[in-house]
Scaffold this active site. Sequence first.
Site, PDB file in Angstrom:
ATOM      1  N   ASP A  31       0.856  -1.185   0.000  1.00 28.68           N
ATOM      2  CA  ASP A  31       0.000   0.000   0.000  1.00 28.68           C
ATOM      3  C   ASP A  31       0.895   1.238   0.000  1.00 28.68           C
ATOM      4  OD1 ASP A  31      -2.061   2.008   0.855  1.00 28.68           O
ATOM      5  OD2 ASP A  31      -3.259   0.198   1.177  1.00 28.68           O
ATOM      6  N   THR A  35      -4.651   6.507   0.621  1.00 28.75           N
ATOM      7  CA  THR A  35      -5.977   6.409   1.234  1.00 28.75           C
ATOM      8  C   THR A  35      -6.016   5.283   2.268  1.00 28.75           C
ATOM      9  OG1 THR A  35      -6.861   4.979  -0.508  1.00 28.75           O
ATOM     10  CG2 THR A  35      -7.160   7.358  -0.799  1.00 28.75           C
ATOM     11  N   GLY A  36      -5.056   4.396   2.234  1.00 32.57           N
ATOM     12  CA  GLY A  36      -4.954   3.333   3.240  1.00 32.57           C
ATOM     13  C   GLY A  36      -4.348   3.873   4.526  1.00 32.57           C
ATOM     14  N   LEU A  73      -6.354  -4.833  -5.201  1.00 36.32           N
ATOM     15  CA  LEU A  73      -7.375  -3.915  -4.703  1.00 36.32           C
ATOM     16  C   LEU A  73      -6.929  -2.460  -4.726  1.00 36.32           C
ATOM     17  CD1 LEU A  73      -8.439  -6.685  -3.686  1.00 36.32           C
ATOM     18  CD2 LEU A  73      -9.051  -5.600  -1.537  1.00 36.32           C
ATOM     19  N   SER A  75      -6.442   1.116  -5.164  1.00 33.49           N
ATOM     20  CA  SER A  75      -7.032   2.248  -5.898  1.00 33.49           C
ATOM     21  C   SER A  75      -7.760   3.143  -4.910  1.00 33.49           C
ATOM     22  CB  SER A  75      -8.067   1.774  -6.932  1.00 33.49           C
ATOM     23  OG  SER A  75      -8.672   2.888  -7.573  1.00 33.49           O
ATOM     24  N   ALA A 114     -10.082  -6.283  -8.291  1.00 34.38           N
ATOM     25  CA  ALA A 114     -11.227  -5.605  -7.675  1.00 34.38           C
ATOM     26  C   ALA A 114     -11.760  -4.590  -8.678  1.00 34.38           C
ATOM     27  CB  ALA A 114     -10.797  -4.904  -6.389  1.00 34.38           C
ATOM     28  N   TYR A 145     -12.204   7.079 -12.393  1.00 26.28           N
ATOM     29  CA  TYR A 145     -12.342   5.780 -11.704  1.00 26.28           C
ATOM     30  C   TYR A 145     -12.998   4.754 -12.621  1.00 26.28           C
ATOM     31  CZ  TYR A 145     -13.639   2.520  -7.932  1.00 26.28           C
ATOM     32  OH  TYR A 145     -13.791   1.419  -7.123  1.00 26.28           O
ATOM     33  N   ARG A 186     -17.902   8.759   1.547  1.00 27.29           N
ATOM     34  CA  ARG A 186     -18.965   7.833   1.151  1.00 27.29           C
ATOM     35  C   ARG A 186     -20.125   7.936   2.131  1.00 27.29           C
ATOM     36  NH1 ARG A 186     -15.576   2.654  -0.945  1.00 27.29           N
ATOM     37  NH2 ARG A 186     -14.135   3.309   0.668  1.00 27.29           N
TER      38      ARG A 186
HETATM   39  N1  UDP Z   1     -24.557  10.685  -0.614  1.00 22.00           N
HETATM   40  C1  UDP Z   1     -25.352  11.522   0.161  1.00 22.00           C
HETATM   41  N2  UDP Z   1     -24.750  12.233   1.165  1.00 22.00           N
HETATM   42  C2  UDP Z   1     -23.432  12.120   1.477  1.00 22.00           C
HETATM   43  C3  UDP Z   1     -22.628  11.242   0.701  1.00 22.00           C
HETATM   44  C4  UDP Z   1     -23.235  10.544  -0.350  1.00 22.00           C
HETATM   45  O1  UDP Z   1     -26.565  11.660  -0.064  1.00 22.00           O
HETATM   46  O2  UDP Z   1     -22.959  12.800   2.425  1.00 22.00           O
HETATM   47  C5  UDP Z   1     -25.211   9.919  -1.702  1.00 22.00           C
HETATM   48  C6  UDP Z   1     -24.507  10.038  -3.048  1.00 22.00           C
HETATM   49  O3  UDP Z   1     -24.981  11.167  -3.751  1.00 22.00           O
HETATM   50  C7  UDP Z   1     -24.893   8.727  -3.703  1.00 22.00           C
HETATM   51  C8  UDP Z   1     -25.022   7.744  -2.540  1.00 22.00           C
HETATM   52  O4  UDP Z   1     -25.153   8.549  -1.367  1.00 22.00           O
HETATM   53  O5  UDP Z   1     -26.136   8.830  -4.347  1.00 22.00           O
HETATM   54  C9  UDP Z   1     -23.842   6.821  -2.392  1.00 22.00           C
HETATM   55  O6  UDP Z   1     -22.689   7.616  -2.409  1.00 22.00           O
HETATM   56  P1  UDP Z   1     -21.247   7.053  -2.135  1.00 22.00           P
HETATM   57  O7  UDP Z   1     -20.294   8.200  -2.276  1.00 22.00           O
HETATM   58  O8  UDP Z   1     -21.234   6.311  -0.862  1.00 22.00           O
HETATM   59  O9  UDP Z   1     -20.976   5.962  -3.260  1.00 22.00           O
HETATM   60  P2  UDP Z   1     -21.362   5.801  -4.804  1.00 22.00           P
HETATM   61  O10 UDP Z   1     -22.344   4.696  -4.816  1.00 22.00           O
HETATM   62  O11 UDP Z   1     -21.963   7.067  -5.346  1.00 22.00           O
HETATM   63  O12 UDP Z   1     -20.072   5.470  -5.452  1.00 22.00           O
END
Ligand code: UDP
Length: 309
Positions: A31, A35-36, A73, A75, A114, A145, A186
């Site tokens: 790694d 980000t890790g 994995l 990335s 992955a 990505y 996320r």
């Molecule tokens: N999302 C949200 N609020 C946040 C972060 C994400 O509503 O603070 C929404 C984002 O717009 C997406 C979903 O949650 O529709 C999942 O987002 P994430 O970034 O987890 O992963 P993605 O599936 O988009 O890669």
Amino acid sequence: MRVLVTGGAGFLGSHLAERLLADGHEVVALDNLITGDRANLASFAANPRFTFVEANLIEELPVDGPLDQIYHLASPASPIDYVELPFETLYVGSDGTRRVLERAVDDGARVMLASTSEVYGDPLVHPQVEDYWGNVNPIGPRSVYDEAKRFAEALSMAFARYRGCEVRIARIFNTYGPRMRTNDGRVIPAFVSQALAGHPLTVFGAGSQTRSFCFVSDLVEGFVRLMESDLEHPCNLGNPVEQTIRTLAEHVNRLTNNAGGVVYRPLPEDDPTRRRPDIRRANEVLGWKPMVAFEDGLAQTIEWFRTQA
Ligand code: UDP
């Protein structure tokens, strides 16, 4: 066996490394820690069958001795990470994947790539089956990505067809659990940290977009089964239980007793409208299906985030 996990200090990589050690393998985790996090290795770093190598796979793969398997994995994997690290994301998916595949050919090792549900983009077929080719914006902000992973799949298939490399391709759908970074952007880490601070949850758009969340231990089981299988085509790994982001916010607020409610924020560009894996292939070929109910996995994740505060 001697197994390399690239991205081994990340969220998924560290759980996988821990599982492989428990299965009795010798594990090398590589790694570059952009980000890790070394803290993810803490519970098994002292295991004599474990080695950590800090290196950037785009430039080098400094692991001595023959390898039997490589789980690739490495990335950046969250939308805010790959937008902040566009070139790292593109190059680890291309140059990094090439380096892994060349090494696999040299060592006669089997590779599990992955890949991601993002290869389906904003999907027009629902739920997503592996035969669907996707609806990806090749020049949008997420393209660094999505296209890196699509290229990595193409490169892996070319190595399988023309260089005799044994390749397995996991298309990973949204996964959650302990060791996600609080600030990785996320939705589950974002909502859980906001809720634990008593803040409103930031719902993007109207929150009517859907996702399907798989607990990390289920995913890791899928990785191992896929690696051990004869499956030469991509395989979705994810939990098919689909929910809207608004519903997710309600679950998080309820389980944390957060009275902060939600606030609405603009929807990011190219945010997929809905996503749910069709897991018939994984079920039929690997005998795999997710076992952890969402409420249980979420409760464990919340507990872990509490310890991080
Ligand atoms: N999302 C949200 N609020 C946040 C972060 C994400 O509503 O603070 C929404 C984002 O717009 C997406 C979903 O949650 O529709 C999942 O987002 P994430 O970034 O987890 O992963 P993605 O599936 O988009 O890669």
